[in-house]
Design a protein around this motif. Structure first.
Motif: not given
Length: 118
Positions: A9-10, A12-13, A16, A80-81, A85, A88-89, A99
């Motif tokens: 997750v980190y 991907i964030d 992005l 998206i962020r 995200m 999804i989480l 973030f």
């Protein structure tokens, strides 16, 4: 990394976030430099962001002036962020500085200035 999230997750964030801030940086640098400038950093910004801009070309409105197109594309990464995200989480609300990338940067800045004695 304060939250108990999976390292993916980190990753991907952070990815992005770096893409989003690079696109924003290109817009900011374009205020002072032309896109075909010989300045090293402008070449890098253009080289690495042009493929993303081409991907988003079919959904980019034609009325957006060319220098602001990277900002429009960065907006998608922000959305998206900020919305996708957390959804999804399993989170229902995200707060300011939630973030991971920006939270880590702000924490480091706070520690830096907190350690300086005036």
């Amino acid at each position: 990394m304060s939250a108990n999230l999976h390292p993916l997750v980190y990753f991907i964030d952070y990815l992005l976030g770096v893409i989003m801030w690079t696109l924003i940086g290109r817009v900011a640098m374009n205020i002072f430099q032309k896109e075909d400038s010989e300045f090293f950093f402008m070449k890098i910004f253009v080289k690495y962001t042009n493929p993303l801009i081409k991907i988003f070309k079919p959904i980019t409105p034609s009325f957006i002036i060319e220098p602001l197109v990277p900002l429009y594309v960065a907006w998608f990464f922000y959305m998206i962020r900020f919305y996708f995200m957390p959804w999804i989480l399993g989170y229902s609300v995200m707060g300011m500085l939630s973030f991971p990338l920006e939270s880590e940067i702000s924490r480091q800045i706070y520690q830096l200035f907190n350690s300086i004695k005036f």
